[in-house]
Design a protein around this motif. Structure first.
Motif, PDB file in Angstrom:
ATOM      1  N   ALA A 304       2.521   3.273 -14.983  1.00  0.00           N
ATOM      2  CA  ALA A 304       2.818   3.659 -13.754  1.00  0.00           C
ATOM      3  C   ALA A 304       4.235   3.853 -13.375  1.00  0.00           C
ATOM      4  O   ALA A 304       4.699   4.308 -12.574  1.00  0.00           O
ATOM      5  CB  ALA A 304       2.144   3.152 -12.569  1.00  0.00           C
ATOM      6  N   GLY A 305       4.913   3.128 -14.624  1.00  0.00           N
ATOM      7  CA  GLY A 305       6.531   3.038 -14.275  1.00  0.00           C
ATOM      8  C   GLY A 305       6.926   2.061 -13.138  1.00  0.00           C
ATOM      9  O   GLY A 305       7.764   2.259 -12.397  1.00  0.00           O
ATOM     10  N   ILE A 306       6.084   0.993 -12.830  1.00  0.00           N
ATOM     11  CA  ILE A 306       6.228   0.049 -11.803  1.00  0.00           C
ATOM     12  C   ILE A 306       6.735  -1.139 -12.226  1.00  0.00           C
ATOM     13  O   ILE A 306       6.130  -1.678 -13.294  1.00  0.00           O
ATOM     14  CB  ILE A 306       4.985   0.033 -10.841  1.00  0.00           C
ATOM     15  CG1 ILE A 306       4.572   1.226 -10.232  1.00  0.00           C
ATOM     16  CG2 ILE A 306       5.225  -0.937  -9.415  1.00  0.00           C
ATOM     17  CD1 ILE A 306       3.304   1.370  -9.573  1.00  0.00           C
ATOM     18  N   ASP A 307       7.593  -1.899 -11.601  1.00  0.00           N
ATOM     19  CA  ASP A 307       8.231  -3.003 -11.917  1.00  0.00           C
ATOM     20  C   ASP A 307       6.991  -4.345 -11.972  1.00  0.00           C
ATOM     21  O   ASP A 307       6.521  -4.889 -10.909  1.00  0.00           O
ATOM     22  CB  ASP A 307       9.095  -3.569 -10.979  1.00  0.00           C
ATOM     23  CG  ASP A 307      10.031  -5.006 -11.107  1.00  0.00           C
ATOM     24  OD1 ASP A 307       9.480  -5.411 -12.472  1.00  0.00           O
ATOM     25  OD2 ASP A 307      10.641  -5.489 -10.435  1.00  0.00           O
ATOM     26  N   GLY A 308       6.468  -4.643 -13.062  1.00  0.00           N
ATOM     27  CA  GLY A 308       5.711  -5.598 -13.281  1.00  0.00           C
ATOM     28  C   GLY A 308       5.882  -7.178 -12.959  1.00  0.00           C
ATOM     29  O   GLY A 308       5.025  -7.896 -12.572  1.00  0.00           O
ATOM     30  N   SER A 309       7.210  -7.380 -12.823  1.00  0.00           N
ATOM     31  CA  SER A 309       7.529  -8.644 -12.189  1.00  0.00           C
ATOM     32  C   SER A 309       7.136  -9.058 -10.855  1.00  0.00           C
ATOM     33  O   SER A 309       7.321 -10.166 -10.403  1.00  0.00           O
ATOM     34  CB  SER A 309       9.013  -8.852 -12.588  1.00  0.00           C
ATOM     35  OG  SER A 309       9.965  -8.011 -11.492  1.00  0.00           O
ATOM     36  N   ARG A 310       7.014  -8.063 -10.278  1.00  0.00           N
ATOM     37  CA  ARG A 310       6.251  -8.146  -8.711  1.00  0.00           C
ATOM     38  C   ARG A 310       4.984  -7.969  -8.516  1.00  0.00           C
ATOM     39  O   ARG A 310       4.314  -8.207  -7.363  1.00  0.00           O
ATOM     40  CB  ARG A 310       6.979  -7.184  -7.940  1.00  0.00           C
ATOM     41  CG  ARG A 310       8.727  -7.209  -7.863  1.00  0.00           C
ATOM     42  CD  ARG A 310       9.335  -6.333  -6.744  1.00  0.00           C
ATOM     43  NE  ARG A 310       8.742  -6.664  -5.319  1.00  0.00           N
ATOM     44  CZ  ARG A 310       8.942  -5.843  -4.290  1.00  0.00           C
ATOM     45  NH1 ARG A 310       9.424  -4.429  -4.549  1.00  0.00           N
ATOM     46  NH2 ARG A 310       8.444  -6.372  -3.103  1.00  0.00           N
TER      47      ARG A 310
END
Ligand SMILES: [Zn+2]
Length: 416
Positions: A304-310
Motif C-alpha cells: 500500500a506504500g504505507i510506512d510500516g514502522s508505525r
C-alpha cells in the motif's frame, strides 16, 4: 435407517421445503429479505407469479410451525445434526413470522426485535463505559478539537491509495485463503469475484450465488484504511461468509439434501452466526497478534506504500476503536425506540464511536435500513468467540476444527 426414521426425515423435509417457499414469498414484499437462494429456479418464479399476500404468508407460517411441532422427531437416533436441524427450523420459522408482523406495521422495540429476529439480546452499556475507552484514545491522539477530527487527521497516512486498493485486497485474500485451506477442506472449485461499488449503506457485502461461488462487493464511498484489507478478506471471504455458505451448501444441501439451506433469509437467527463467524474468522486466521502484525508489516504496508514502522502504533489505536463498536448498538437501540432522531444519532456516533460526519451518516443509513441487525456483528462475534474458546482453549488447530464444524452445521445463537 429404520422406517420410523425414514418417516421422520420425510416429514421434516416437507416442512423444510415449505419453509423455503415461504421465505421466497416474503422476499416479494421485502427486497432485502432473501440474501441468497440457489435452490430450483422455478421455486423463485413461482413465488414471483403467485405474489402471496402478507396475511397468507403469516397464516401459513403459523400452520407450518404447528406441523413441525407434530413431525416425528428423528433426533432419537443420536445424530446431533438432526436435533440442531429441527431447532434451526423452529427458530427460522418463528423469525419469519416476526418479520411478517413487522412488514404489516407492527413496531417492535429494539431488544424485542433482536430477540424475535436473531434469537439474541445485546447487553446495554452506559455512556460512562464508552467514556473510559474514549479517555484512553484521547491520551493517544492529543491535540485540540473534537476527537473524531483529530483521529481523522491522525489516521490519514494509513489510507490505502485507491489505485493500490485491489492489489492490497487481493494479497490479503490470498493469505486468508492459504491459512483457511491449511485447516478446512474447501470445495475444490470454490471461487469469488471482487467488485468495487459506491453509494451503499455498508462497507462490504458477500453475495453467495451457489455452486461454491460468491460475488464480494467493496464499497469505496469512504476512504479504506489498511486494517480493512485483512478484515474484509477474512469477513467476506476466508474463513468468513464465502466459506460459511460454501460449507453449508457442500455439507447440508448436497450431502444431506436439506433444502432449507439453499436459502438464506437476512433477518433471521442465521445472520448472527453468519456475521459472528465472519468477524471472529479474523482471529481464527491469525491466531496471534504477532502473526497478523508480521503479515501487515512485511506484505500489506509495503504493497500500500504505507510506512510500516508505525504499524504497531496504528493497531494499538484500532484495538481501542474496536471496543467502541458496541456504541453503534446503543445508537441503534435509541433510534429504533424513537428516543433520539437521526441528527442526534449522527452526533452521538461522532462522539462515542469517534466517526467523522460522513461515516456517522453512513452508519445511521445502515441502522435505518437494517435496524437491530447491528448486534449480529459485535454480539455475534463475542458469542462465537466464547463458544469456540470453551471447546478449544487457545490451541490454534483445535480452534480451526471447532470453527470448521460450526460453519458446517445448523447451529443457532441459543445453541452457542
Ligand atoms: Zn457480513
Amino acid at each position: 435407517m429404520s422406517s420410523g426414521g425414514a418417516r421422520a426425515a420425510e416429514g421434516i423435509n416437507a416442512v423444510a421445503e415449505r419453509y423455503a417457499h415461504l421465505v421466497l414469498a416474503l422476499g416479494q414484499h421485502d427486497p432485502d429479505y432473501v440474501d441468497a437462494f440457489y435452490g430450483p429456479a422455478e421455486w423463485k418464479t413461482h413465488a414471483e407469479k403467485e405474489k402471496k399476500s402478507l396475511d397468507a404468508i403469516g397464516a401459513e407460517t403459523a400452520e407450518l410451525f404447528a406441523i413441525l411441532a407434530k413431525t416425528p422427531d428423528a433426533a432419537a437416533s443420536g445424530d446431533e445434526m438432526l436435533k440442531l436441524r429441527r431447532e434451526y427450523l423452529q427458530k427460522q420459522i418463528s423469525a419469519l413470522a416476526a418479520r411478517v408482523r413487522m412488514l404489516k406495521g407492527e413496531k417492535l422495540r429494539f431488544d424485542d426485535e433482536s430477540r424475535a429476529l436473531y434469537d439474541a439480546v445485546a447487553p446495554t452499556y452506559s455512556d460512562s463505559h464508552f467514556d473510559e475507552i474514549l479517555a484512553q484514545l484521547e491520551a493517544k491522539i492529543p491535540g485540540k478539537g473534537p476527537l473524531w477530527e483529530r483521529y481523522e487527521k491522525w489516521r490519514k497516512p494509513f489510507v490505502i491509495p485507491k489505485e493500490k486498493l485491489d492489489a492490497v485486497f487481493q494479497l490479503a485474500v490470498k493469505e486468508c485463503r492459504a491459512r483457511t485451506q491449511a485447516h478446512v477442506a474447501l470445495p475444490p472449485n470454490e471461487s469469488f469475484n471482487v467488485e468495487y461499488v459506491t453509494n451503499k449503506p455498508w462497507g462490504g457485502y458477500n453475495w453467495y450465488k451457489g455452486n461454491f461461488h460468491s460475488v464480494i462487493q467493496v464499497n469505496t464511498d469512504l476512504p479504506i484504511y489498511i486494517d480493512r484489507a485483512v478484515d474484509l478478506a477474512a469477513h467476506e471471504g476466508y474463513p468468513g461468509h464465502h466459506v460459511y455458505n460454501s460449507l453449508l451448501e457442500k455439507n447440508l444441501v448436497r450431502d444431506r439434501g436439506w433444502p432449507e439451506f439453499s436459502i438464506y433469509p437476512l433477518f433471521s437467527p442465521q445472520s448472527l452466526v453468519a456475521e459472528g463467524t465472519a468477524n471472529f474468522g479474523r482471529e481464527v486466521a491469525f491466531p496471534t497478534k504477532a502473526e497478523r502484525m508480521n503479515f501487515e508489516k512485511e506484505v500489506l504496508f509495503p504493497a500500500a506504500g504505507i510506512d510500516g514502522s508505525r504499524a504497531d502504533e496504528y493497531y494499538a489505536v484500532q484495538d481501542l476503536m474496536k471496543q467502541l463498536n458496541y456504541a453503534v448498538n446503543e445508537v441503534a437501540r435509541r433510534l429504533v425506540n424513537g428516543e433520539i432522531d437521526e441528527k442526534a444519532a449522527v452526533q452521538w456516533l461522532q462522539k462515542c464511536a469517534v466517526m467523522d460526519p460522513k461515516r456517522a451518516q453512513q452508519s445511521v443509513k445502515f441502522i435505518k435500513r437494517y435496524r437491530s441487525y447491528v448486534i449480529n456483528y459485535n454480539l455475534g462475534e463475542d458469542m462465537v468467540r466464547r463458544y469456540i474458546e470453551k471447546r478449544s482453549g487457545t490451541d490454534p488447530d483445535k480452534r480451526w476444527s471447532e470453527f470448521g464444524k460450526l460453519l458446517s452445521s445448523p447451529r443457532l445463537p441459543s445453541d452457542l
